[in-house]
Design a protein around this motif. Structure first.
Motif, PDB file in Angstrom:
ATOM      1  N   UNK A 360      64.037 -13.440   6.645  1.00 36.55           N
ATOM      2  CA  UNK A 360      63.207 -12.234   6.650  1.00 36.55           C
ATOM      3  C   UNK A 360      64.061 -10.973   6.657  1.00 36.55           C
ATOM      4  N   UNK A 361      65.169 -11.011   7.378  1.00 32.98           N
ATOM      5  CA  UNK A 361      66.058  -9.833   7.431  1.00 32.98           C
ATOM      6  C   UNK A 361      66.595  -9.515   6.040  1.00 32.98           C
ATOM      7  N   UNK A 362      67.019 -10.545   5.321  1.00 31.62           N
ATOM      8  CA  UNK A 362      67.498 -10.333   3.960  1.00 31.62           C
ATOM      9  C   UNK A 362      66.409  -9.832   3.029  1.00 31.62           C
ATOM     10  N   UNK A 363      65.189 -10.357   3.218  1.00 28.61           N
ATOM     11  CA  UNK A 363      64.056  -9.927   2.383  1.00 28.61           C
ATOM     12  C   UNK A 363      63.726  -8.465   2.631  1.00 28.61           C
ATOM     13  N   UNK A 364      63.667  -8.060   3.904  1.00 25.42           N
ATOM     14  CA  UNK A 364      63.360  -6.668   4.238  1.00 25.42           C
ATOM     15  C   UNK A 364      64.478  -5.728   3.788  1.00 25.42           C
ATOM     16  N   UNK A 365      65.724  -6.184   3.867  1.00 26.74           N
ATOM     17  CA  UNK A 365      66.841  -5.331   3.457  1.00 26.74           C
ATOM     18  C   UNK A 365      66.753  -4.973   1.977  1.00 26.74           C
ATOM     19  N   UNK A 366      66.224  -5.892   1.167  1.00 30.59           N
ATOM     20  CA  UNK A 366      66.132  -5.598  -0.271  1.00 30.59           C
ATOM     21  C   UNK A 366      64.813  -4.917  -0.624  1.00 30.59           C
ATOM     22  N   UNK A 367      63.709  -5.484  -0.162  1.00 29.97           N
ATOM     23  CA  UNK A 367      62.397  -4.978  -0.566  1.00 29.97           C
ATOM     24  C   UNK A 367      61.853  -3.896   0.371  1.00 29.97           C
ATOM     25  N   UNK A 368      62.564  -3.592   1.448  1.00 28.83           N
ATOM     26  CA  UNK A 368      62.059  -2.616   2.409  1.00 28.83           C
ATOM     27  C   UNK A 368      62.310  -1.188   2.000  1.00 28.83           C
ATOM     28  N   UNK A 369      61.854  -0.809   0.815  1.00 33.37           N
ATOM     29  CA  UNK A 369      62.030   0.559   0.344  1.00 33.37           C
ATOM     30  C   UNK A 369      60.801   1.386   0.718  1.00 33.37           C
ATOM     31  N   UNK A 370      60.962   2.694   0.727  1.00 26.61           N
ATOM     32  CA  UNK A 370      59.877   3.598   1.096  1.00 26.61           C
ATOM     33  C   UNK A 370      58.721   3.437   0.125  1.00 26.61           C
ATOM     34  N   UNK A 371      57.525   3.229   0.648  1.00 25.18           N
ATOM     35  CA  UNK A 371      56.335   3.052  -0.169  1.00 25.18           C
ATOM     36  C   UNK A 371      55.952   1.615  -0.420  1.00 25.18           C
ATOM     37  N   UNK A 372      56.754   0.656   0.058  1.00 24.01           N
ATOM     38  CA  UNK A 372      56.494  -0.761  -0.217  1.00 24.01           C
ATOM     39  C   UNK A 372      56.054  -1.522   1.030  1.00 24.01           C
ATOM     40  N   UNK A 373      55.593  -0.820   2.045  1.00 26.22           N
ATOM     41  CA  UNK A 373      55.252  -1.481   3.309  1.00 26.22           C
ATOM     42  C   UNK A 373      54.095  -2.465   3.140  1.00 26.22           C
ATOM     43  N   UNK A 374      53.120  -2.149   2.298  1.00 20.03           N
ATOM     44  CA  UNK A 374      51.971  -3.037   2.135  1.00 20.03           C
ATOM     45  C   UNK A 374      52.398  -4.386   1.551  1.00 20.03           C
ATOM     46  N   UNK A 375      53.350  -4.379   0.638  1.00 19.48           N
ATOM     47  CA  UNK A 375      53.848  -5.645   0.076  1.00 19.48           C
ATOM     48  C   UNK A 375      54.597  -6.448   1.126  1.00 19.48           C
ATOM     49  N   UNK A 376      55.355  -5.767   1.995  1.00 14.30           N
ATOM     50  CA  UNK A 376      56.042  -6.464   3.080  1.00 14.30           C
ATOM     51  C   UNK A 376      55.042  -7.102   4.029  1.00 14.30           C
ATOM     52  N   UNK A 408      54.245 -17.881  20.664  1.00 17.80           N
ATOM     53  CA  UNK A 408      55.517 -18.455  20.213  1.00 17.80           C
ATOM     54  C   UNK A 408      56.295 -17.442  19.365  1.00 17.80           C
ATOM     55  N   UNK A 409      55.606 -16.758  18.472  1.00 13.66           N
ATOM     56  CA  UNK A 409      56.269 -15.753  17.637  1.00 13.66           C
ATOM     57  C   UNK A 409      56.831 -14.622  18.481  1.00 13.66           C
ATOM     58  N   UNK A 410      56.083 -14.198  19.473  1.00 19.08           N
ATOM     59  CA  UNK A 410      56.562 -13.125  20.341  1.00 19.08           C
ATOM     60  C   UNK A 410      57.757 -13.570  21.173  1.00 19.08           C
ATOM     61  N   UNK A 411      57.728 -14.826  21.605  1.00 20.56           N
ATOM     62  CA  UNK A 411      58.823 -15.343  22.434  1.00 20.56           C
ATOM     63  C   UNK A 411      60.138 -15.379  21.645  1.00 20.56           C
ATOM     64  N   UNK A 412      60.074 -15.847  20.404  1.00 17.53           N
ATOM     65  CA  UNK A 412      61.295 -15.961  19.596  1.00 17.53           C
ATOM     66  C   UNK A 412      61.562 -14.712  18.761  1.00 17.53           C
ATOM     67  N   UNK A 413      60.664 -13.728  18.822  1.00 21.01           N
ATOM     68  CA  UNK A 413      60.906 -12.448  18.155  1.00 21.01           C
ATOM     69  C   UNK A 413      60.934 -12.534  16.648  1.00 21.01           C
ATOM     70  N   UNK A 414      59.888 -13.130  16.068  1.00 22.95           N
ATOM     71  CA  UNK A 414      59.818 -13.184  14.606  1.00 22.95           C
ATOM     72  C   UNK A 414      59.790 -11.761  14.048  1.00 22.95           C
ATOM     73  N   UNK A 415      60.698 -11.486  13.103  1.00 24.31           N
ATOM     74  CA  UNK A 415      60.875 -10.121  12.601  1.00 24.31           C
ATOM     75  C   UNK A 415      59.639  -9.631  11.865  1.00 24.31           C
ATOM     76  N   UNK A 416      59.130  -8.496  12.299  1.00 25.92           N
ATOM     77  CA  UNK A 416      57.971  -7.880  11.662  1.00 25.92           C
ATOM     78  C   UNK A 416      58.422  -7.075  10.443  1.00 25.92           C
ATOM     79  N   UNK A 417      57.500  -6.764   9.533  1.00 27.69           N
ATOM     80  CA  UNK A 417      57.869  -5.955   8.361  1.00 27.69           C
ATOM     81  C   UNK A 417      58.400  -4.583   8.772  1.00 27.69           C
ATOM     82  N   UNK A 418      59.424  -4.134   8.071  1.00 26.10           N
ATOM     83  CA  UNK A 418      59.981  -2.820   8.379  1.00 26.10           C
ATOM     84  C   UNK A 418      60.652  -2.242   7.133  1.00 26.10           C
ATOM     85  N   UNK A 419      60.619  -0.927   7.045  1.00 25.16           N
ATOM     86  CA  UNK A 419      61.287  -0.232   5.944  1.00 25.16           C
ATOM     87  C   UNK A 419      62.749  -0.032   6.317  1.00 25.16           C
ATOM     88  N   UNK A 420      63.642  -0.495   5.476  1.00 22.87           N
ATOM     89  CA  UNK A 420      65.078  -0.408   5.764  1.00 22.87           C
ATOM     90  C   UNK A 420      65.752   0.751   5.028  1.00 22.87           C
TER      91      UNK A 420
END
Length: 434
Positions: A360-376, A408-420
């Protein structure tokens, strides 16, 4: 950059027609040991089945033996191991994996080629260049569409580009800047090296350069620099009355035109130009598209480097370029995530979430551009449902309901969508363009 490479780069920049010689003698122990720093140590092995870690244990002796073979002209390129990876729609992409010792020598040669030809490459070439990447191509194309006077886009796809590079033409292009026969023969050895296919057969290619080889990206850039970039700069641009712009990332490129007749002229001439160098236009994936802020109602859109571009309106109801993840790339990512969760569902939970967060970190790093939050958000929604489904198939009994899964997701900290992407970086890039 080594002092010798810096000197070559400065000379290439200062003397645009200078042809370099004695490059072969630069492939010494010092250069090879310095190049080893840039070799990825966790990649697949070649036909010799020697990993980078194993090679590194006796690095000095391996390098010494390689230099001795180079001095007596006894170096022979090993077979390239072919590996196929999914490309989408049931297709596969062939990759060529050289042996570790060939990777090292290719890295040293690639650094020399980069020092020379980086000074010649034009500013609208973005692929595999130091300090420049896909994000720069995406943002500059956005800038040109938003603020330029363009009404038409030519989408272009070259059929099997890496497999159809003409070796003789490529050596001729390299010779424009290199006057060193042993150095050029070394490159030709890699071009002619046999390919060990997955079925055990050895293929001797007449054209092309294997994708996956360290020297392949710079060779591909040199080829298209002479085939496309210089032709566009010296022939197409001077003969167009309106605004034109080319944006190229290796063999992926789009061309913007102000006037339709000039876009049609370019589209007619391009197959002839490519055919001269044994390349072919993929007609089913190439087209001329009407794309203007004054014709938003046409709802035109096109894809480039994993993003879909279209015209829309901002909050002030002014025309604005909108970008989102390409629907094809989004679907492909969801399919790949489904396959990964199914294959790894029986791993320990902490390991699943650790590797999933890395993806997910790699995905957000590439696709996390301004204006693309809905796709994330859309991708993250599918990831949650896929993970929920396959974790509940670890045994015959259902393991989680949605409340327990969310805990479970909160415990392990599954990465939420974010603009990078940082807005100040975007603005400084636009300022540099102006």
């Amino acid at each position: 950059m080594q002092n010798t490479l810096r000197g070559i780069a400065n000379k290439a920049k200062r003397l645009k027609k200078y042809r370099f010689f004695n490059l072969y003698t630069m492939l010494n122990e010092e250069s090879l040991l310095d190049s080893w720093r840039y070799i990825k140590k966790n990649v697949a092995c070649g036909v010799d089945k020697v990993s980078a870690r194993e090679f590194e244990q006796d690095l000095q002796s391996h390098v010494h033996a390689l230099v001795e073979r180079l001095k007596r002209k006894g170096y022979r390129a090993k077979l390239v191991r072919r590996q196929y990876i999914p490309k989408g729609k049931g297709n596969v992409r062939p990759l060529g994996i050289p042996a570790t010792i060939d990777k090292l020598l290719q890295m040293a040669v690639a650094r020399i080629l980069n020092a020379i030809f980086e000074q010649d490459f034009l500013p609208y070439s973005f692929g595999y260049r130091p300090g420049i990447g896909a994000k720069n191509a995406i943002e500059e194309l956005h800038y040109q569409l938003q603020y330029g006077w363009f009404g038409y886009v030519v989408e272009v796809d070259i059929k099997g580009f890496f497999d159809h590079i003409n070796h003789d033409w490529l050596i001729e292009m390299l010779s424009q800047r290199i006057n060193d026969s042993p150095f050029l023969r070394l490159i030709r050895k890699w071009l002619k090296a046999g390919i060990l296919d997955t079925d055990g057969k050895v293929i001797h290619p007449a054209t092309g350069t294997p994708q996956g080889g360290i020297v392949s990206p710079i060779l591909a850039n040199v080829y298209l620099h002479y085939v496309l970039d210089l032709w566009f700069e010296k022939v197409i641009r001077p003969n167009c009355k309106g605004s034109v712009y080319l944006c190229r990332y290796t063999d992926d490129f789009v061309v913007l035109f102000q006037y339709k007749q000039e876009a049609e002229w370019f589209y007619r001439e391009l197959p002839k130009r490519l055919g001269k160098f044994d390349l072919e236009l993929a007609q089913d994936k190439s087209r001329i598209l009407s794309f203007s802020k004054f014709r938003i109602e046409e709802n035109s859109r096109f894809d480039f480097l994993g993003f879909e571009y279209r015209w829309g309106y901002n909050r002030q109801r002014k025309p604005q370029i909108k970008k989102r993840t390409s629907r094809q790339k989004l679907h492909k990512s969801i399919v790949e995530m489904t396959m990964w969760c199914r294959e790894h569902r029986n791993n320990p939970i902490w390991m699943i979430f650790g590797k999933l967060n890395a993806k997910l970190r790699g995905y957000y790093n590439y696709y996390g551009i301004i204006g693309n939050y809905e796709s994330l958000k859309e991708f993250f929604y599918h990831v949650k449902r896929i993970l929920y489904k396959w974790l509940n198939r670890r045994s015959e009994r259902r393991s989680y309901n949605w409340n327990g899964f969310n805990e479970l997701m909160n415990h392990f900290g599954l990465l939420r969508p974010r603009i990078t992407q940082r807005r100040n970086n975007q603005l400084s890039f636009y300022k540099a363009l102006c």
